[in-house]
Design a protein around this motif. Sequence first.
Motif, PDB file in Angstrom:
ATOM      1  N   VAL A  98       0.898  -1.214   0.275  1.00 45.83           N
ATOM      2  CA  VAL A  98       0.059  -0.135   0.257  1.00 45.83           C
ATOM      3  C   VAL A  98       0.720   0.866   0.117  1.00 45.83           C
ATOM      4  O   VAL A  98       1.997   1.048   0.490  1.00 45.83           O
ATOM      5  N   THR A  99       0.719   2.334  -1.033  1.00 40.83           N
ATOM      6  CA  THR A  99       1.200   3.236  -0.661  1.00 40.83           C
ATOM      7  C   THR A  99       0.658   4.972  -0.815  1.00 40.83           C
ATOM      8  O   THR A  99      -0.540   4.717  -1.634  1.00 40.83           O
ATOM      9  N   THR A 100       1.036   5.240   0.035  1.00 47.12           N
ATOM     10  CA  THR A 100       0.131   7.022   0.346  1.00 47.12           C
ATOM     11  C   THR A 100       0.547   7.772  -0.304  1.00 47.12           C
ATOM     12  O   THR A 100       2.213   7.874  -0.599  1.00 47.12           O
ATOM     13  N   VAL A 101       0.745   9.011  -0.750  1.00 42.09           N
ATOM     14  CA  VAL A 101       1.309  10.238  -1.210  1.00 42.09           C
ATOM     15  C   VAL A 101       3.208  10.231  -0.671  1.00 42.09           C
ATOM     16  O   VAL A 101       3.994  10.379  -0.661  1.00 42.09           O
ATOM     17  N   GLU A 102       2.294  10.414   0.730  1.00 43.78           N
ATOM     18  CA  GLU A 102       3.333  10.154   2.165  1.00 43.78           C
ATOM     19  C   GLU A 102       4.485   9.100   1.358  1.00 43.78           C
ATOM     20  O   GLU A 102       5.687   9.491   1.485  1.00 43.78           O
TER      21      GLU A 102
ATOM     22  N   ALA B 128       9.358  15.570   1.613  1.00 40.78           N
ATOM     23  CA  ALA B 128      10.084  17.131   1.375  1.00 40.78           C
ATOM     24  C   ALA B 128      11.316  17.714   0.960  1.00 40.78           C
ATOM     25  O   ALA B 128      11.886  18.288  -0.062  1.00 40.78           O
ATOM     26  N   GLU B 129      12.330  16.355   1.385  1.00 38.71           N
ATOM     27  CA  GLU B 129      14.003  16.190   0.959  1.00 38.71           C
ATOM     28  C   GLU B 129      13.871  15.752  -0.667  1.00 38.71           C
ATOM     29  O   GLU B 129      14.865  16.576  -1.167  1.00 38.71           O
ATOM     30  N   ARG B 130      12.854  14.378  -0.964  1.00 39.31           N
ATOM     31  CA  ARG B 130      12.922  14.205  -2.122  1.00 39.31           C
ATOM     32  C   ARG B 130      11.888  13.766  -2.663  1.00 39.31           C
ATOM     33  O   ARG B 130      11.550  12.627  -2.498  1.00 39.31           O
ATOM     34  N   PRO B 131      11.109  14.892  -3.707  1.00 37.91           N
ATOM     35  CA  PRO B 131       9.957  14.608  -3.322  1.00 37.91           C
ATOM     36  C   PRO B 131       9.906  13.729  -5.552  1.00 37.91           C
ATOM     37  O   PRO B 131      10.536  13.750  -6.132  1.00 37.91           O
ATOM     38  N   HIS B 132       8.491  13.084  -5.437  1.00 35.65           N
ATOM     39  CA  HIS B 132       8.540  12.166  -6.824  1.00 35.65           C
ATOM     40  C   HIS B 132       7.845  13.208  -7.530  1.00 35.65           C
ATOM     41  O   HIS B 132       7.942  14.773  -7.255  1.00 35.65           O
ATOM     42  N   PRO B 133       8.995  12.754  -8.998  1.00 36.94           N
ATOM     43  CA  PRO B 133       8.442  14.045 -10.092  1.00 36.94           C
ATOM     44  C   PRO B 133       6.813  14.203 -10.367  1.00 36.94           C
ATOM     45  O   PRO B 133       6.695  16.019 -10.552  1.00 36.94           O
TER      46      PRO B 133
END
Length: 156
Positions: A72-76, A81-86
Amino acid sequence: MPAIRFRLNGVETTIDADPDRSLLDVLRAELGLKSPHFGCGAGECGACHVLLGDRAVTSCDTPLWSVADKDVTTVEGLGSAERPHPLQRAFIAEQAMQCGYCVPGIIISAAALLKQNPSPTDIEIRAALDRNLCRCGSHNRMVRAVLHAAREIAAP
């Protein structure tokens, strides 16, 4: 109550909870995650989307028992904040948010799309985001943000 084990944002997680409780309720109330939002409670608005494997699912109507031994993956879990997703970077760059309530679910839907189709067309993005309701009128910027993220992911 039986313990339910699953991988949450890449971390093995065990929770003692009623297996018929909604995944959304457990994520927010028991595990302290705030990105999946309660919207309609009927799986119709997309505010509660999470990735289950590589698919976006509505966590408000997903029973806890159904995620046993799954990812399960959430936005978190997409980025920080240090390594945001594209996608997170692209949503900021394209100013694709207004109130932000729907954005986590939309980013999850977009992440699922990009896992299945790394080079989607405008029409394919609109179809993938169709299950997500947004009252702020940011859809065109959101589509641009997904295209932006797809280009970034594809770049060497």
